[in-house]
Design a protein around this motif. Structure first.
Motif, short mmCIF file in Angstrom:
data_model
loop_
_atom_site.label_atom_id
_atom_site.label_comp_id
_atom_site.label_asym_id
_atom_site.label_seq_id
_atom_site.Cartn_x
_atom_site.Cartn_y
_atom_site.Cartn_z
N LEU A 20 12.27 27.09 52.32
CA LEU A 20 13.61 27.89 51.48
C LEU A 20 13.23 28.66 50.43
O LEU A 20 13.39 29.88 50.30
CB LEU A 20 14.87 27.01 51.52
CG LEU A 20 15.34 26.21 52.84
CD1 LEU A 20 16.43 25.36 52.16
CD2 LEU A 20 15.83 27.43 53.66
N LEU A 21 12.23 27.87 49.55
CA LEU A 21 11.78 28.51 48.38
C LEU A 21 10.80 29.73 48.83
O LEU A 21 11.00 30.70 48.04
CB LEU A 21 11.17 27.53 47.42
CG LEU A 21 12.14 26.62 46.68
CD1 LEU A 21 11.23 25.68 45.89
CD2 LEU A 21 13.07 27.34 45.85
N THR A 22 9.99 29.30 49.82
CA THR A 22 9.02 30.44 50.24
C THR A 22 9.71 31.68 50.80
O THR A 22 9.36 32.67 50.62
CB THR A 22 8.07 29.73 51.37
OG1 THR A 22 7.48 28.53 50.59
CG2 THR A 22 7.24 30.80 51.92
N LEU A 23 10.80 31.47 51.33
CA LEU A 23 11.71 32.36 51.99
C LEU A 23 12.51 33.36 51.01
O LEU A 23 13.08 34.16 51.24
CB LEU A 23 12.60 32.03 53.16
CG LEU A 23 11.96 31.52 54.33
CD1 LEU A 23 12.81 30.86 55.46
CD2 LEU A 23 11.00 32.68 55.02
N GLY A 24 12.36 33.02 49.63
CA GLY A 24 13.16 33.46 48.85
C GLY A 24 14.57 33.04 48.36
O GLY A 24 15.34 33.78 47.73
N GLY A 34 11.74 24.70 37.09
CA GLY A 34 13.05 25.44 36.99
C GLY A 34 13.23 26.83 36.41
O GLY A 34 14.43 27.08 36.09
N LYS A 35 12.11 27.45 35.88
CA LYS A 35 12.48 28.73 35.45
C LYS A 35 12.81 29.84 36.26
O LYS A 35 13.47 30.83 35.55
CB LYS A 35 11.12 29.09 34.60
CG LYS A 35 10.69 27.99 33.61
CD LYS A 35 9.22 28.29 32.84
CE LYS A 35 9.32 27.53 31.81
NZ LYS A 35 7.92 26.83 31.67
N HIS A 36 12.80 29.80 37.48
CA HIS A 36 12.95 30.96 38.40
C HIS A 36 14.01 30.61 39.44
O HIS A 36 13.59 29.50 40.21
CB HIS A 36 11.69 31.50 38.95
CG HIS A 36 10.68 31.87 38.23
ND1 HIS A 36 10.67 33.07 37.38
CD2 HIS A 36 9.48 31.31 37.85
CE1 HIS A 36 9.54 33.28 36.68
NE2 HIS A 36 8.83 32.04 36.94
N ARG A 37 15.24 31.13 39.35
CA ARG A 37 16.13 30.77 40.37
C ARG A 37 15.56 31.36 41.65
O ARG A 37 15.59 30.59 42.73
CB ARG A 37 17.57 31.78 40.14
CG ARG A 37 18.63 31.17 40.94
CD ARG A 37 19.88 31.63 40.31
NE ARG A 37 20.87 31.63 41.31
CZ ARG A 37 21.29 32.74 42.03
NH1 ARG A 37 20.77 33.84 41.92
NH2 ARG A 37 21.98 32.52 43.01
N ILE A 38 14.99 32.45 41.85
CA ILE A 38 14.29 33.08 43.18
C ILE A 38 12.75 33.12 42.64
O ILE A 38 12.39 33.74 41.67
CB ILE A 38 14.74 34.43 43.53
CG1 ILE A 38 16.25 34.30 43.88
CG2 ILE A 38 13.92 34.91 44.57
CD1 ILE A 38 17.08 35.51 44.08
N PRO A 40 8.93 34.10 42.29
CA PRO A 40 8.12 35.31 42.45
C PRO A 40 7.25 35.15 43.48
O PRO A 40 7.06 34.15 43.91
CB PRO A 40 7.48 35.12 40.97
CG PRO A 40 7.99 34.18 40.35
CD PRO A 40 8.78 33.36 40.94
N SER A 41 6.67 36.14 43.89
CA SER A 41 5.77 36.10 45.17
C SER A 41 4.50 35.16 44.80
O SER A 41 4.34 34.38 45.97
CB SER A 41 5.33 37.43 45.56
OG SER A 41 4.46 37.97 44.36
N GLN A 42 4.06 35.27 44.05
CA GLN A 42 2.63 34.19 43.65
C GLN A 42 3.36 32.76 43.82
O GLN A 42 2.43 32.00 44.32
CB GLN A 42 2.24 34.46 42.43
CG GLN A 42 1.59 35.74 42.17
CD GLN A 42 0.80 36.03 40.86
OE1 GLN A 42 1.19 35.38 39.93
NE2 GLN A 42 -0.12 36.83 40.69
N MET A 43 4.47 32.55 43.35
CA MET A 43 4.91 31.00 43.40
C MET A 43 5.52 30.73 44.85
O MET A 43 5.43 29.54 45.32
CB MET A 43 6.06 30.80 42.39
CG MET A 43 5.68 30.85 40.93
SD MET A 43 6.74 30.49 39.81
CE MET A 43 6.75 28.69 39.83
#
Length: 125
Positions: A20-24, A34-38, A40-43
């Motif tokens: 799910l995280l990979t799909l954005g 926990g720094k990014h709610r969505i 980024p592409s590298q992550m």
């Protein structure tokens, strides 16, 4: 072996979560600091790689627990590697700035680490 079932179930949930995280999807507060709610592409790439590793770990765990037999070589070191990795992951989750990650991911990581350790110990006996 119960520890193999429990560890695999938790890891399968984590794999779905990382897909799910990979799909954005906006669940980043529970992972990777926990720094990014969505993510980024590298992550997202890191999340996808994590899914592959988690699925491989599930296969090893289920085989060691005599749930499946797919011909993977038994090497207790693999199980101890994952146990140590997950203990380190537990520590990192505890140190996270994200309260959500600390509360949700820390216990899941710890239980999975214990499952890998127990499976390695019990499989060897």
């Amino acid at each position: 072996m119960l520890s193999a079932w429990i560890g695999s179930f938790i890891f399968a949930g984590a794999a779905v979560f990382y897909i799910l995280l990979t799909l954005g999807l906006p669940y980043g507060e529970f992972a990777m600091g926990g720094k990014h709610r969505i993510m980024p592409s590298q992550m997202r790439v890191a999340c996808a790689v994590s899914v592959v590793i988690q699925l491989l770990a599930i296969l090893y765990l289920l085989q060691a627990g005599h749930v499946i037999s797919i011909g993977l070589p038994f090497d207790r070191g693999v199980y101890y590697f994952f146990a140590v990795y997950l203990i380190l992951n537990t520590v990192m989750n505890l140190l996270s700035d994200s309260k959500k990650e600390r509360l949700v991911m820390t216990p899941l990581s710890l239980v999975t680490a214990i499952c890998f350790g127990l499976t390695a110990i019990m499989r060897g006996s």
